[in-house]
Design a protein around this motif. Structure first.
Motif, PDB file in Angstrom:
ATOM      1  N   PHE A 195      19.679  71.801  69.946  1.00 32.92           N
ATOM      2  CA  PHE A 195      20.975  71.995  69.887  1.00 32.92           C
ATOM      3  C   PHE A 195      21.329  72.630  68.508  1.00 32.92           C
ATOM      4  N   MET A 196      22.224  73.583  68.472  1.00 35.68           N
ATOM      5  CA  MET A 196      22.639  74.348  67.039  1.00 35.68           C
ATOM      6  C   MET A 196      23.892  73.825  66.466  1.00 35.68           C
TER       7      MET A 196
ATOM      8  N   GLU B  39      24.501  78.332  73.967  1.00 38.07           N
ATOM      9  CA  GLU B  39      25.008  79.282  72.730  1.00 38.07           C
ATOM     10  C   GLU B  39      26.095  80.432  73.136  1.00 38.07           C
ATOM     11  N   SER B  40      25.333  81.203  74.130  1.00 38.54           N
ATOM     12  CA  SER B  40      25.879  82.377  74.771  1.00 38.54           C
ATOM     13  C   SER B  40      27.440  82.266  75.139  1.00 38.54           C
ATOM     14  N   LEU B  41      27.474  81.194  76.085  1.00 40.47           N
ATOM     15  CA  LEU B  41      28.844  80.968  76.356  1.00 40.47           C
ATOM     16  C   LEU B  41      30.015  80.589  75.117  1.00 40.47           C
ATOM     17  N   ALA B  42      29.321  79.686  74.217  1.00 45.26           N
ATOM     18  CA  ALA B  42      30.152  79.418  73.143  1.00 45.26           C
ATOM     19  C   ALA B  42      30.623  80.726  72.396  1.00 45.26           C
ATOM     20  N   ARG B  43      29.716  81.696  72.133  1.00 41.63           N
ATOM     21  CA  ARG B  43      30.051  82.823  71.552  1.00 41.63           C
ATOM     22  C   ARG B  43      31.035  83.751  72.119  1.00 41.63           C
TER      23      ARG B  43
ATOM     24  N   GLY C 259      33.735  83.109  69.678  1.00 40.67           N
ATOM     25  CA  GLY C 259      33.312  84.003  68.824  1.00 40.67           C
ATOM     26  C   GLY C 259      32.331  83.299  67.685  1.00 40.67           C
ATOM     27  N   ASP C 260      32.334  83.726  66.567  1.00 37.89           N
ATOM     28  CA  ASP C 260      31.467  83.166  65.497  1.00 37.89           C
ATOM     29  C   ASP C 260      31.969  81.472  64.946  1.00 37.89           C
ATOM     30  N   ALA C 261      33.217  81.034  65.388  1.00 33.11           N
ATOM     31  CA  ALA C 261      33.530  79.905  64.939  1.00 33.11           C
ATOM     32  C   ALA C 261      32.910  78.741  65.600  1.00 33.11           C
ATOM     33  N   ASN C 262      32.853  77.660  64.794  1.00 40.47           N
ATOM     34  CA  ASN C 262      32.290  76.666  65.642  1.00 40.47           C
ATOM     35  C   ASN C 262      33.084  75.753  66.565  1.00 40.47           C
TER      36      ASN C 262
ATOM     37  N   VAL D  14      26.648  72.364  71.301  1.00 37.06           N
ATOM     38  CA  VAL D  14      26.274  73.640  71.404  1.00 37.06           C
ATOM     39  C   VAL D  14      24.761  73.658  71.680  1.00 37.06           C
ATOM     40  N   THR D  15      24.119  73.954  72.565  1.00 34.42           N
ATOM     41  CA  THR D  15      22.631  74.285  72.661  1.00 34.42           C
ATOM     42  C   THR D  15      22.300  75.725  72.303  1.00 34.42           C
ATOM     43  N   ARG D  16      21.124  75.863  71.991  1.00 32.09           N
ATOM     44  CA  ARG D  16      20.622  77.179  71.698  1.00 32.09           C
ATOM     45  C   ARG D  16      20.363  77.618  73.398  1.00 32.09           C
TER      46      ARG D  16
END
Length: 442
Positions: free
Chosen positions: A137-138, A159-163, A167-170, A193-195
């Motif tokens: 997890f990140m 992680e890729s989908l979250a970004r 974007g860069d927000a948590n 959010v997983t790596r």
């Protein structure tokens, strides 16, 4: 002395450049072809979770009727579990950790105005999934067993989908709209959010997936996905007549993958006995018809072998390449034999001056090894070309075809070992040349 032998070997090779080039070319082609296929097999059969795989197992039950005929080239229905069986194993809680899961594809509706809705692939699972497989997890974490019970609408994003969505927000605490294509999306609260995590092969998905290229972009509680009737991917294998119940909870349709973590040999033995006892109980209730001893417990690597992830054409190409290396070695044996015996006069003079048979044997062995080093370097280049050509193919595994440092070193070592082995017989014959007979002819 070793340096002297190398100098003698180098001078000998320079005296016969054409013959030396032929031997280097033969060993280079054999090593290049074999290492290309060895590398492909290496990446396809690699342990996807080193350090954890030894404790991960797949329960295998056999609920099929005795009259069931397995279709040719179709996956075995009992490679997955039915809903009642998976829930029974979860409730029994006989393993350190256990998780039921299935794949799914959902339409995500982004909140960002510049993004259109798009499909994503992911996994519906129970809460132990993350801890059992060691998913990194990140931010945030996975859901709890309580969330499974309450059918919580929570989601873990890659992680890729979250970004892409935030974007860069948590994104932890934000909401994501997910739903089936053509239906109203449902809101899920992001809790982790997983790596980007995609073990190769993707050992926990069923045979309908692409184990060397698939990746999960979201994770949802399995119970919530059942409530919302979300779409599932994978094999849905049924048998017998239903009684009108939902296919998701039918005892005659298998579609769930199930993994357990067992930390000791005693736990493994006890869990296998539990599966046999469970099968016997179901047979006594009239649900299972086949012997209870059909219940099995696969280790992770045993399961991957059972799934037969390596295509038959890859195995055939591997054995053809090994055969080609064998032919190359036979040719080198013949060439070295002719080369060494042609130097009988030189051998006799050295023996007459005090050289022992062992010295002659070592000298020619080093000459064979030098040929192996040169052939290994040539084979390394040929193998890189072969792997590049494989990466151009549309196969699921093609993009993985590349050498790691261990394979690079292994290529040269294999060439040296092959050439030394090929030189054993010629060197042995050369060191047994009778010096007196040869000296009389000088």
């Amino acid at each position: 002395m070793f340096g002297y032998y190398i100098d003698l070997a180098w001078r000998s090779l320079k005296r016969t450049p054409v013959l030396t080039a032929l031997m280097v070319l033969a060993i280079g082609l054999g090593i290049g072809a074999s290492m290309t296929m060895i590398t492909v097999l290496h990446v396809m059969t690699e342990d996807p979770l080193p350090g954890r795989s030894a404790h991960l197992y797949v329960p295998h039950l056999d609920p099929l009727p005795v009259t069931y005929q397995q279709p040719e080239n179709a996956p075995e229905p009992n490679d997955s579990l039915t809903w009642p069986d998976a829930m029974a194993l979860l409730r029994a809680h006989r393993a350190t950790r256990q998780a039921a899961m299935a794949g799914g594809t959902l339409l995500v509706t982004p909140q960002r105005a510049n993004l259109q809705p798009f499909d994503i692939n992911g996994r519906y699972a129970t809460s132990d999934f993350f801890a059992m497989f060691g998913v990194p997890f990140m931010a945030g974490s996975g859901w709890t067993a309580g969330d499974d019970v309450t059918h919580a609408h929570v989601v873990v994003l890659a992680e890729s989908l979250a970004r892409k969505l935030f974007g860069d927000a948590n994104p932890v605490g934000q909401t994501v709209e997910l739903g089936n294509n053509g239906s109203a999306p449902n809101e899920f609260r992001v809790i982790g959010v997983t790596r980007d995590w995609a073990p190769r092969p993707m050992f926990y998905e069923d045979s309908a997936g692409k184990p060397y290229s698939d990746a999960d972009e979201f994770f949802l509680p399995l119970t919530a996905s059942i409530d919302l009737k979300l779409d599932f991917n994978g094999n849905f294998m049924g048998w017998g007549r239903g009684s009108g119940e939902s296919w998701r909870t039918s005892p005659r349709i298998s579609w769930l993958q199930f993994w357990v973590q067992l930390d000791t040999p005693e736990q493994v033995k006890a869990y296998h006995q539990f599966l046999v006892d469970y099968s016997a109980e179901q047979k006594a209730l009239g649900r299972f018809q086949r012997p209870a001893t059909n219940a099995k417990l696969y280790s992770m690597m045993g399961w991957l072998a059972h799934e037969n992830l390596v295509p038959d054409d890859v195995r055939l190409q591997f054995w053809l390449a090994i055969g080609f290396l064998g032919v190359a070695m036979l040719n080198i044996v013949a060439l070295l034999l002719a080369k060494f015996l042609r130097r009988s006069s030189e051998i006799s003079v050295r023996r007459a001056m005090g050289a022992r048979k062992r010295d002659i044997f070592v000298q020619f062995g080093i000459e064979s090894a030098l040929i192996g080093v040169a052939g290994g370097l040539l084979g390394l280049g040929i193998a890189q070309i072969g792997l590049w050509s494989i990466r151009q193919r549309p196969d699921d595994y093609a993009h993985l075809a590349s050498m790691d440092p261990s394979m690079l070193i292994g290529t040269v070592l294999l060439a040296i070992v092959a050439s030394v082995l090929a030189g054993l017989l010629p060197a042995w014959r050369a060191c047994r040349v009778p010096p007196a007979l040869q000296l009389k002819t000088l």
